[in-house]
Write a protein that holds these residues in place. Structure first.
Motif, mmCIF file in Angstrom:
data_model
loop_
_atom_site.group_PDB
_atom_site.id
_atom_site.type_symbol
_atom_site.label_atom_id
_atom_site.label_comp_id
_atom_site.label_asym_id
_atom_site.label_seq_id
_atom_site.Cartn_x
_atom_site.Cartn_y
_atom_site.Cartn_z
ATOM 1 N N ALA A 31 0.700 -0.990 -0.159
ATOM 2 C CA ALA A 31 0.583 -0.115 -0.070
ATOM 3 C C ALA A 31 0.939 1.225 0.125
ATOM 4 C CB ALA A 31 -0.516 -0.048 1.512
ATOM 5 N N LEU A 32 0.165 2.515 -0.568
ATOM 6 C CA LEU A 32 1.036 3.883 -0.289
ATOM 7 C C LEU A 32 1.456 4.069 0.713
ATOM 8 C CD1 LEU A 32 1.277 6.353 -2.195
ATOM 9 C CD2 LEU A 32 -0.753 6.757 -1.021
ATOM 10 N N GLY A 33 2.901 4.900 0.947
ATOM 11 C CA GLY A 33 3.074 4.639 2.143
ATOM 12 C C GLY A 33 4.691 3.518 2.664
ATOM 13 N N MET A 34 3.829 2.539 2.476
ATOM 14 C CA MET A 34 4.531 0.936 2.916
ATOM 15 C C MET A 34 6.087 1.399 2.061
ATOM 16 S SD MET A 34 2.722 -0.177 5.268
ATOM 17 C CE MET A 34 1.129 -0.188 6.107
ATOM 18 N N GLY A 35 6.318 0.915 0.897
ATOM 19 C CA GLY A 35 7.537 1.767 -0.600
ATOM 20 C C GLY A 35 8.387 2.252 0.835
ATOM 21 N N ILE A 36 8.642 3.082 1.395
ATOM 22 C CA ILE A 36 9.795 3.070 1.727
ATOM 23 C C ILE A 36 10.214 2.245 3.047
ATOM 24 C CG2 ILE A 36 8.827 5.547 2.147
ATOM 25 C CD1 ILE A 36 8.910 5.339 5.411
ATOM 26 N N CYS A 37 9.950 1.833 2.874
ATOM 27 C CA CYS A 37 10.126 0.025 3.859
ATOM 28 C C CYS A 37 10.524 -0.834 2.919
ATOM 29 C CB CYS A 37 9.347 -0.537 4.817
ATOM 30 S SG CYS A 37 8.970 0.713 5.722
ATOM 31 N N ARG A 38 11.015 -1.746 3.140
ATOM 32 C CA ARG A 38 11.573 -3.121 2.235
ATOM 33 C C ARG A 38 10.670 -4.142 2.208
ATOM 34 N NH1 ARG A 38 16.442 -4.066 5.186
ATOM 35 N NH2 ARG A 38 15.957 -6.294 6.336
ATOM 36 N N VAL A 39 10.330 -5.050 1.727
ATOM 37 C CA VAL A 39 9.355 -6.450 1.949
ATOM 38 C C VAL A 39 10.859 -7.624 1.771
ATOM 39 C CG1 VAL A 39 7.505 -7.856 0.960
ATOM 40 C CG2 VAL A 39 7.546 -5.309 1.017
ATOM 41 N N GLY A 40 10.163 -8.618 2.812
ATOM 42 C CA GLY A 40 11.203 -9.256 2.520
ATOM 43 C C GLY A 40 11.011 -10.729 1.675
ATOM 44 N N THR A 41 11.773 -11.152 1.741
ATOM 45 C CA THR A 41 11.942 -12.228 0.797
ATOM 46 C C THR A 41 10.841 -13.445 1.537
ATOM 47 O OG1 THR A 41 13.088 -13.773 2.211
ATOM 48 C CG2 THR A 41 13.972 -12.389 0.293
ATOM 49 N N ALA A 42 10.366 -14.049 1.413
ATOM 50 C CA ALA A 42 9.246 -14.916 2.714
ATOM 51 C C ALA A 42 7.820 -13.925 1.644
ATOM 52 C CB ALA A 42 9.126 -14.565 4.220
ATOM 53 N N ASP A 43 6.605 -15.368 1.323
ATOM 54 C CA ASP A 43 5.647 -14.504 1.016
ATOM 55 C C ASP A 43 4.746 -14.396 1.938
ATOM 56 O OD1 ASP A 43 2.835 -15.567 -0.614
ATOM 57 O OD2 ASP A 43 3.070 -16.121 0.784
ATOM 58 N N SER A 44 4.260 -13.176 1.568
ATOM 59 C CA SER A 44 3.405 -12.594 2.623
ATOM 60 C C SER A 44 2.974 -12.551 2.846
ATOM 61 C CB SER A 44 3.636 -10.434 1.376
ATOM 62 O OG SER A 44 4.411 -9.536 1.614
ATOM 63 N N ALA A 45 1.927 -13.395 1.539
ATOM 64 C CA ALA A 45 -0.054 -14.178 2.843
ATOM 65 C C ALA A 45 0.893 -14.795 4.006
ATOM 66 C CB ALA A 45 -0.365 -14.197 1.300
#
Length: 83
Positions: A31-45
């Motif tokens: 979502a908007l604003g979350m882009g400043i944080c990285r998303v890990g390699t694990a499946d988000s769901a």
């Protein structure tokens, strides 16, 4: 988190979801604003499912009239480390 865990009272549980980063516990890590944080390699769901399950178990133990002791049975196939 490790330092906090080491100083916490007996009975405290640390659940580390391998490959996850902190925004992945959100409903929409993209979502908007979350882009400043990285998303890990694990499946988000999977991260969301595991974190919701752990939180629900904790809240039920502490607010549901039990002794406050809780055990977490992770979903099948969850990649995590608990202590």
């Amino acid at each position: 988190y490790n330092h906090y865990y080491e100083q916490s009272p007996p009975g405290t549980a640390l659940i580390e979801i391998l490959g996850a980063d902190h925004v992945q516990v959100m409903d929409r890590p993209d979502a908007l604003g979350m882009g400043i944080c990285r998303v890990g390699t694990a499946d988000s769901a999977s991260v969301l499912r595991i974190s919701r399950s752990a939180l629900r178990t904790f809240v039920e133990a502490h607010l549901g009239g039990s002794s406050g002791r809780w055990t977490f049975d992770p979903p099948t196939g969850a990649r995590l480390r608990m202590r």
